[in-house]
Design a protein around this motif. Structure first.
Motif, PDB file in Angstrom:
ATOM      1  N   ALA A 162       0.803  -1.229   0.000  1.00 25.17           N
ATOM      2  CA  ALA A 162       0.000   0.000   0.000  1.00 25.17           C
ATOM      3  C   ALA A 162       0.834   1.277   0.000  1.00 25.17           C
ATOM      4  CB  ALA A 162      -0.966  -0.020   1.187  1.00 25.17           C
ATOM      5  N   PRO A 163       1.943   1.362   0.765  1.00 25.90           N
ATOM      6  CA  PRO A 163       2.671   2.631   0.792  1.00 25.90           C
ATOM      7  C   PRO A 163       3.285   3.043  -0.544  1.00 25.90           C
ATOM      8  CG  PRO A 163       3.194   1.341   2.740  1.00 25.90           C
ATOM      9  CD  PRO A 163       2.438   0.444   1.806  1.00 25.90           C
ATOM     10  N   PHE A 164       3.344   2.131  -1.519  1.00 29.08           N
ATOM     11  CA  PHE A 164       3.856   2.501  -2.839  1.00 29.08           C
ATOM     12  C   PHE A 164       2.948   3.504  -3.546  1.00 29.08           C
ATOM     13  CE2 PHE A 164       6.141  -1.811  -3.942  1.00 29.08           C
ATOM     14  CZ  PHE A 164       6.989  -1.635  -2.867  1.00 29.08           C
ATOM     15  N   TYR A 165       1.687   3.609  -3.134  1.00 27.49           N
ATOM     16  CA  TYR A 165       0.667   4.258  -3.953  1.00 27.49           C
ATOM     17  C   TYR A 165       0.051   5.482  -3.291  1.00 27.49           C
ATOM     18  CZ  TYR A 165       1.019  -0.346  -6.097  1.00 27.49           C
ATOM     19  OH  TYR A 165       1.502  -1.498  -6.679  1.00 27.49           O
ATOM     20  N   SER A 166      -0.415   6.397  -4.142  1.00 27.32           N
ATOM     21  CA  SER A 166      -1.273   7.495  -3.689  1.00 27.32           C
ATOM     22  C   SER A 166      -2.608   6.901  -3.253  1.00 27.32           C
ATOM     23  CB  SER A 166      -1.508   8.473  -4.841  1.00 27.32           C
ATOM     24  OG  SER A 166      -2.739   9.149  -4.693  1.00 27.32           O
ATOM     25  N   PRO A 167      -3.086   7.198  -2.041  1.00 25.04           N
ATOM     26  CA  PRO A 167      -4.326   6.567  -1.592  1.00 25.04           C
ATOM     27  C   PRO A 167      -5.546   6.983  -2.407  1.00 25.04           C
ATOM     28  CG  PRO A 167      -3.578   8.212  -0.013  1.00 25.04           C
ATOM     29  CD  PRO A 167      -2.461   8.022  -0.993  1.00 25.04           C
ATOM     30  N   GLY A 178       0.032  -4.991   2.449  1.00 28.71           N
ATOM     31  CA  GLY A 178       1.242  -5.236   3.207  1.00 28.71           C
ATOM     32  C   GLY A 178       2.138  -4.019   3.151  1.00 28.71           C
ATOM     33  N   LEU A 179       3.293  -4.138   3.814  1.00 24.67           N
ATOM     34  CA  LEU A 179       4.266  -3.049   3.826  1.00 24.67           C
ATOM     35  C   LEU A 179       5.474  -3.343   2.951  1.00 24.67           C
ATOM     36  CD1 LEU A 179       4.189  -2.168   7.631  1.00 24.67           C
ATOM     37  CD2 LEU A 179       3.129  -0.910   5.757  1.00 24.67           C
ATOM     38  N   GLY A 180       5.541  -4.572   2.400  1.00 30.23           N
ATOM     39  CA  GLY A 180       6.702  -4.930   1.593  1.00 30.23           C
ATOM     40  C   GLY A 180       7.908  -5.234   2.466  1.00 30.23           C
ATOM     41  N   ARG A 197       6.597   3.711   7.401  1.00 30.98           N
ATOM     42  CA  ARG A 197       5.644   3.071   6.473  1.00 30.98           C
ATOM     43  C   ARG A 197       4.399   2.544   7.193  1.00 30.98           C
ATOM     44  NH1 ARG A 197      10.087   0.228   7.453  1.00 30.98           N
ATOM     45  NH2 ARG A 197      10.025  -2.037   7.794  1.00 30.98           N
ATOM     46  N   GLY A 198       4.533   2.178   8.466  1.00 30.51           N
ATOM     47  CA  GLY A 198       3.363   1.737   9.213  1.00 30.51           C
ATOM     48  C   GLY A 198       2.352   2.877   9.394  1.00 30.51           C
TER      49      GLY A 198
END
Length: 305
Positions: free
Chosen positions: A90-95, A118-120, A136-137
């Motif tokens: 999820a953190p890879f992307y613009s929400p 996930g966080l990768g 990232r969390g």
């Protein structure tokens, strides 16, 4: 009843449209319950972080289709199967754009989307994408907040620590209300707390059966402490086995073993509290025909129980 899922053809040798659509149609006819995609941005030549499965990053990950595009293709190729992400980093992307993309998949599949976030594990990927590895969390927490806000259908403005969205009409909404199920991957204390507090379940991995039972019990306790119904939470356990003709040592299972050995592990995971099991076979076969045949063998054993 145990639900049985598969990793969708998406990487390595299995990125052709006919391979994906043919496999999806076959496993839907066999009686599987779901197909799941993963998320990989790159494979670093000299990774800074160890691959969670041990050893080098699988070569197949060098050729990896986009997860949302693959889900959209699968939505067209199937009629009944649930379609999930295991897991989307999820953190890879613009929400805001993530909300639009995932709602689109839910619309195109007529409400069959399951979202695993996930966080990768690769800080190299974060650096290449331009997203901070640290924090990232907290980033995931706010992504979940933004998704809930956008998918509520509210035209009110949103303001958080990382994102600000002006008052706007955002009417691309998922079919499933108030949103598709959201599962979270990982098993750190912070992740288990987040699952119990706000997620719909755990996107689990192949821990030992006692460890699985412990994690599931912890999530249930946290959910109850937060005034939530623990029975409403799901657990999906994923394995990526190397399937062998000869029996593997017990301590190698389920990462390596015969179809029977891996199936026995998955049935034990179900007895320990897993609602669904997910088998990704793309790292252990060399053709689309072998992929389908091996999937059929797993389904027969798992359905027999």
């Amino acid at each position: 009843m145990l639900k049985i899922g598969l990793g969708a053809p998406q990487y390595g040798l299995f990125t052709g449209p006919s391979a994906i659509s043919g496999f999806a149609a076959s496993v839907e006819a066999i009686g599987f319950d779901s197909l799941w995609v993963g998320d990989r941005a790159l494979v670093p030549v000299q990774p800074r972080d160890p691959y969670p499965g041990g050893g080098p990053v699988p070569e197949g990950f060098r050729n990896f289709l986009d997860p949302v595009a693959t889900l959209s293709f699968l939505a067209h190729a199937t009629r009944r199967l649930r379609l999930g992400t295991s897991t989307l980093n999820a953190p890879f992307y613009s929400p805001l754009l993530l909300a639009r993309s995932l709602a689109s998949v839910d619309i195109l599949s007529e409400g069959r989307l399951d979202i695993g976030f996930g966080l990768g594990w690769s800080s190299d990927e974060y650096e290449a994408i331009g997203v901070p590895w640290r924090g990232r969390g907290a980033r995931l927490e706010e992504i979940l907040d933004v998704l809930e806000h956008v998918w509520s259908g509210s035209s009110a403005a949103y303001e958080g620590a990382l994102w600000t969205i002006p008052g706007a009409h955002l009417e691309t909404l998922p079919v499933q209300r108030p949103r598709p199920p959201v599962l979270l991957g990982g098993f750190t204390p912070a992740t288990l707390e987040r699952i119990g507090r706000r997620a719909d379940g755990w996107a689990g991995v192949a821990l030992s059966v006692p460890q699985l039972a412990y994690v599931i019990s912890q999530i249930r306790q946290i959910a109850e402490a937060n005034g939530r119904d623990p029975d409403a939470l799901r657990t999906v356990v994923r394995v990526n086995p190397v399937v062998t003709a000869e029996a593997a040592p017990g301590d190698a299972v389920p990462h390596r073993g015969t179809v029977l050995q891996v199936s026995d592990y998955l049935l034990a995971a179900h007895a320990a509290g897993a609602d669904e099991v997910l088998v990704d076979l793309q790292q252990t076969v060399r053709s689309a025909e072998e992929l389908t045949d091996l999937a059929h063998r797993f389904h027969e054993l798992l359905r027999k129980g």
